[in-house]
Design a protein around this motif. Structure first.
Motif, PDB file in Angstrom:
ATOM      1  N   LYS A 183     132.942 -20.004  64.784  1.00 53.21           N
ATOM      2  CA  LYS A 183     132.868 -20.024  63.319  1.00 53.21           C
ATOM      3  C   LYS A 183     132.583 -21.404  62.735  1.00 53.21           C
ATOM      4  N   PHE A 184     132.921 -22.475  63.482  1.00 50.79           N
ATOM      5  CA  PHE A 184     132.696 -23.798  62.923  1.00 50.79           C
ATOM      6  C   PHE A 184     131.248 -24.237  63.026  1.00 50.79           C
ATOM      7  N   ASN A 185     130.454 -23.547  63.874  1.00 49.82           N
ATOM      8  CA  ASN A 185     129.075 -23.986  64.029  1.00 49.82           C
ATOM      9  C   ASN A 185     128.292 -23.857  62.729  1.00 49.82           C
ATOM     10  N   LEU A 192     142.129 -35.205  68.185  1.00 47.37           N
ATOM     11  CA  LEU A 192     141.869 -33.846  68.670  1.00 47.37           C
ATOM     12  C   LEU A 192     141.429 -32.954  67.504  1.00 47.37           C
ATOM     13  N   GLY A 193     140.257 -32.336  67.631  1.00 48.87           N
ATOM     14  CA  GLY A 193     139.716 -31.529  66.533  1.00 48.87           C
ATOM     15  C   GLY A 193     139.190 -32.459  65.444  1.00 48.87           C
ATOM     16  N   CYS A 194     138.360 -33.433  65.860  1.00 52.27           N
ATOM     17  CA  CYS A 194     137.946 -34.535  64.957  1.00 52.27           C
ATOM     18  C   CYS A 194     136.938 -34.096  63.905  1.00 52.27           C
ATOM     19  N   GLY A 195     136.380 -32.864  64.045  1.00 51.73           N
ATOM     20  CA  GLY A 195     135.402 -32.409  63.059  1.00 51.73           C
ATOM     21  C   GLY A 195     134.209 -33.348  63.002  1.00 51.73           C
ATOM     22  N   ILE A 245     135.278 -38.107  60.188  1.00 49.76           N
ATOM     23  CA  ILE A 245     135.548 -38.951  59.012  1.00 49.76           C
ATOM     24  C   ILE A 245     136.833 -39.773  59.198  1.00 49.76           C
ATOM     25  N   HIS A 246     137.921 -39.112  59.654  1.00 46.80           N
ATOM     26  CA  HIS A 246     139.150 -39.893  59.910  1.00 46.80           C
ATOM     27  C   HIS A 246     138.871 -40.981  60.959  1.00 46.80           C
ATOM     28  N   ALA A 247     138.154 -40.598  62.023  1.00 49.02           N
ATOM     29  CA  ALA A 247     137.891 -41.538  63.121  1.00 49.02           C
ATOM     30  C   ALA A 247     137.200 -42.790  62.581  1.00 49.02           C
ATOM     31  N   VAL A 281     137.387 -35.507  69.790  1.00 51.03           N
ATOM     32  CA  VAL A 281     137.003 -34.311  70.548  1.00 51.03           C
ATOM     33  C   VAL A 281     136.978 -33.128  69.604  1.00 51.03           C
ATOM     34  N   ASP A 282     135.924 -32.321  69.701  1.00 52.92           N
ATOM     35  CA  ASP A 282     135.882 -31.090  68.919  1.00 52.92           C
ATOM     36  C   ASP A 282     135.084 -30.056  69.709  1.00 52.92           C
ATOM     37  N   MET A 283     135.471 -28.789  69.571  1.00 60.81           N
ATOM     38  CA  MET A 283     134.769 -27.760  70.345  1.00 60.81           C
ATOM     39  C   MET A 283     133.441 -27.369  69.702  1.00 60.81           C
ATOM     40  N   SER A 284     133.210 -27.809  68.475  1.00 59.01           N
ATOM     41  CA  SER A 284     131.983 -27.418  67.789  1.00 59.01           C
ATOM     42  C   SER A 284     130.872 -28.447  68.030  1.00 59.01           C
ATOM     43  N   PRO A 285     129.808 -28.065  68.748  1.00 61.70           N
ATOM     44  CA  PRO A 285     128.703 -29.006  68.979  1.00 61.70           C
ATOM     45  C   PRO A 285     128.096 -29.493  67.666  1.00 61.70           C
ATOM     46  N   GLN A 286     128.076 -28.606  66.648  1.00 59.72           N
ATOM     47  CA  GLN A 286     127.485 -28.992  65.356  1.00 59.72           C
ATOM     48  C   GLN A 286     128.311 -30.087  64.672  1.00 59.72           C
ATOM     49  N   MET A 287     129.634 -29.921  64.703  1.00 57.83           N
ATOM     50  CA  MET A 287     130.506 -30.941  64.093  1.00 57.83           C
ATOM     51  C   MET A 287     130.300 -32.279  64.805  1.00 57.83           C
ATOM     52  N   ILE A 288     130.259 -32.220  66.144  1.00 57.99           N
ATOM     53  CA  ILE A 288     130.137 -33.467  66.915  1.00 57.99           C
ATOM     54  C   ILE A 288     128.754 -34.098  66.724  1.00 57.99           C
ATOM     55  N   ASN A 307     134.351 -30.511  73.369  1.00 59.96           N
ATOM     56  CA  ASN A 307     135.256 -29.855  74.333  1.00 59.96           C
ATOM     57  C   ASN A 307     136.361 -29.152  73.550  1.00 59.96           C
ATOM     58  N   SER A 308     136.964 -28.134  74.201  1.00 56.05           N
ATOM     59  CA  SER A 308     138.169 -27.579  73.592  1.00 56.05           C
ATOM     60  C   SER A 308     139.318 -28.561  73.825  1.00 56.05           C
ATOM     61  N   ILE A 309     140.164 -28.691  72.821  1.00 57.08           N
ATOM     62  CA  ILE A 309     141.319 -29.590  72.975  1.00 57.08           C
ATOM     63  C   ILE A 309     142.375 -28.968  73.900  1.00 57.08           C
ATOM     64  N   THR A 310     142.213 -27.688  74.247  1.00 58.31           N
ATOM     65  CA  THR A 310     143.184 -27.048  75.136  1.00 58.31           C
ATOM     66  C   THR A 310     142.968 -27.462  76.591  1.00 58.31           C
ATOM     67  N   ASP A 311     141.767 -27.953  76.921  1.00 60.88           N
ATOM     68  CA  ASP A 311     141.562 -28.358  78.321  1.00 60.88           C
ATOM     69  C   ASP A 311     140.764 -29.658  78.437  1.00 60.88           C
ATOM     70  N   LEU A 369     144.335 -33.664  62.930  1.00 57.76           N
ATOM     71  CA  LEU A 369     144.536 -33.664  61.482  1.00 57.76           C
ATOM     72  C   LEU A 369     143.757 -32.577  60.757  1.00 57.76           C
ATOM     73  N   PHE A 370     144.319 -32.135  59.672  1.00 59.87           N
ATOM     74  CA  PHE A 370     143.759 -31.108  58.794  1.00 59.87           C
ATOM     75  C   PHE A 370     143.832 -29.739  59.488  1.00 59.87           C
ATOM     76  N   HIS A 371     145.045 -29.338  59.774  1.00 59.70           N
ATOM     77  CA  HIS A 371     145.364 -27.975  60.219  1.00 59.70           C
ATOM     78  C   HIS A 371     144.810 -27.581  61.586  1.00 59.70           C
ATOM     79  N   SER A 409     147.033 -25.425  63.540  1.00 59.16           N
ATOM     80  CA  SER A 409     147.198 -24.043  63.073  1.00 59.16           C
ATOM     81  C   SER A 409     146.072 -23.125  63.552  1.00 59.16           C
ATOM     82  N   TYR A 410     144.984 -23.731  64.061  1.00 58.90           N
ATOM     83  CA  TYR A 410     143.940 -22.914  64.683  1.00 58.90           C
ATOM     84  C   TYR A 410     144.306 -22.516  66.112  1.00 58.90           C
ATOM     85  N   GLN A 411     145.344 -23.161  66.672  1.00 58.54           N
ATOM     86  CA  GLN A 411     145.768 -22.833  68.047  1.00 58.54           C
ATOM     87  C   GLN A 411     146.789 -21.708  67.908  1.00 58.54           C
ATOM     88  N   ASN A 412     146.313 -20.478  67.740  1.00 59.01           N
ATOM     89  CA  ASN A 412     147.289 -19.460  67.340  1.00 59.01           C
ATOM     90  C   ASN A 412     147.860 -18.608  68.463  1.00 59.01           C
TER      91      ASN A 412
HETATM   92  C1  LIG Z   1     139.629 -27.899  59.357  1.00 56.05           C
HETATM   93  S1  LIG Z   1     138.686 -28.665  60.599  1.00 56.05           S
HETATM   94  C2  LIG Z   1     139.377 -30.314  60.640  1.00 56.05           C
HETATM   95  C3  LIG Z   1     138.389 -31.336  61.159  1.00 56.05           C
HETATM   96  C4  LIG Z   1     138.821 -32.799  61.022  1.00 56.05           C
HETATM   97  N1  LIG Z   1     140.048 -33.073  61.731  1.00 56.05           N
HETATM   98  C5  LIG Z   1     138.945 -33.184  59.578  1.00 56.05           C
HETATM   99  O1  LIG Z   1     140.040 -33.546  59.154  1.00 56.05           O
HETATM  100  O2  LIG Z   1     137.930 -33.156  58.854  1.00 56.05           O
HETATM  101  C6  LIG Z   1     139.320 -27.974  62.069  1.00 56.05           C
HETATM  102  C7  LIG Z   1     138.557 -28.469  63.302  1.00 56.05           C
HETATM  103  O3  LIG Z   1     139.280 -28.089  64.468  1.00 56.05           O
HETATM  104  C8  LIG Z   1     138.337 -27.800  65.474  1.00 56.05           C
HETATM  105  N2  LIG Z   1     139.047 -26.987  66.481  1.00 56.05           N
HETATM  106  C9  LIG Z   1     139.847 -25.916  66.267  1.00 56.05           C
HETATM  107  N3  LIG Z   1     140.339 -25.467  67.445  1.00 56.05           N
HETATM  108  C10 LIG Z   1     139.827 -26.284  68.413  1.00 56.05           C
HETATM  109  C11 LIG Z   1     139.958 -26.338  69.834  1.00 56.05           C
HETATM  110  N4  LIG Z   1     140.721 -25.456  70.497  1.00 56.05           N
HETATM  111  N5  LIG Z   1     139.308 -27.306  70.500  1.00 56.05           N
HETATM  112  C12 LIG Z   1     138.533 -28.216  69.831  1.00 56.05           C
HETATM  113  N6  LIG Z   1     138.368 -28.217  68.493  1.00 56.05           N
HETATM  114  C13 LIG Z   1     139.014 -27.257  67.789  1.00 56.05           C
HETATM  115  C14 LIG Z   1     137.219 -27.085  64.751  1.00 56.05           C
HETATM  116  O4  LIG Z   1     136.010 -27.063  65.475  1.00 56.05           O
HETATM  117  C15 LIG Z   1     137.158 -27.891  63.444  1.00 56.05           C
HETATM  118  O5  LIG Z   1     136.232 -28.941  63.540  1.00 56.05           O
END
Ligand SMILES: C[S@@+](CC[C@H](N)C(=O)[O-])C[C@H]1O[C@@H](n2cnc3c(N)ncnc32)[C@H](O)[C@@H]1O
Length: 252
Positions: free
Chosen positions: A3-5, A45-48, A51-53, A66-73, A91-95, A108-110, A113-116
């Protein structure tokens, strides 16, 4: 395609009103409560889109994101290509594993909460643990159960535009009370102003809310001590009005 792509294209416009600078100053002050270092290395982790970096690098920090979305990276790499203090990985932050050890791990930024699933939470906390130096800090925020259940999620509309596009995003949340999940159903309407074409994107973001004892359990299980537990952007104890909470944990 995850969904993030699709989301990456519009992400920075949607959050152009977000106070990333203020957030980085806040996180820096939380880090300073536990460390005297003036500059530190960070794994985000999940750097999107990074911007924070990038803002942390203005504080003389070296940051790997690190982010799993190639588009974000790819957007992060394109935006900050001149910044030698930043590296980005898909990469996924889970592995994720890069055999480096950092002073601080942020998420940062939830992102948490995506790790459900329980298993993804445990794996992500292990990723943080395995990439920290001894006494290193893990700082992350998440949706806070008492706030979410007191002030229940409501439908919302957000409209933003720049010179090129206009975005209208409708969010319709559905609470799954026994799963600790809110499915946020987004309908994103994008109008390309240059040629007056439009597209609609539908996405579901499944967000898990957490409770204090649960987070403490997962952190202790992964090898952390909880140092601080605050309402986001404050130094106050969370309460039923707090939707977002930040934790500072130390690797022991
Ligand atoms: C709401 S965005 C926050 C992005 C960034 N931290 C920011 O503050 O702008 C959530 C991000 O988490 C990433 N994400 C969610 N689950 C992930 C996972 N298991 N591995 C890597 N990235 C993940 C998504 O791809 C997305 O870029």
């Amino acid at each position: 395609m995850d969904k993030f792509n699709l989301y990456a294209k519009y992400y920075d416009l949607l959050y152009s009103d977000k106070d990333y600078q203020g957030e980085v100053e806040y996180i820096n002050s939380l880090i300073k409560l536990n460390s005297n270092q003036n500059n530190y290395t960070i794994l985000d982790l999940g750097c999107g889109t990074g911007i924070h970096a990038n803002l942390f690098s203005n504080l003389n920090c070296q940051v790997d994101g690190v982010d799993m979305s190639p588009q974000m990276i790819s957007r992060a790499k394109e935006r900050y290509s001149g910044n030698v203090d930043l590296n980005f990985y898909v990469n996924s932050i889970t592995d994720f594993k890069n055999n480096k050890h950092y002073d601080v791990v942020t998420s940062l930024f939830h992102v948490m909460s995506y790790q459900n699933t329980n298993s993804d939470v445990i794996k992500t906390f292990k990723t943080a643990y395995n990439h920290l130096k001894k006494d290193g800090l893990f700082v992350f925020d998440f949706w806070y159960g008492p706030g979410v259940l007191t002030d229940r999620p409501e439908p919302r509309i957000k409209i933003l535009e720049d010179d090129f596009i206009k975005v209208k995003r409708q969010a319709k949340p559905k609470l799954h009370i026994n799963e600790n999940i809110v499915d946020v159903n987004y309908e994103i309407f994008i109008n390309n102003k240059e040629n007056n074409t439009s597209e609609i994107i539908n996405e579901v973001h499944s967000m898990r809310y957490f409770f204090k004892k649960e987070i403490e359990f997962y952190l202790e299980y992964a090898g952390f001590n909880v140092e601080h537990f605050y309402e986001w952007m404050t130094f106050k104890e969370p309460n039923t009005k707090s939707w977002n909470v930040v934790v500072v944990a130390k690797k022991v």
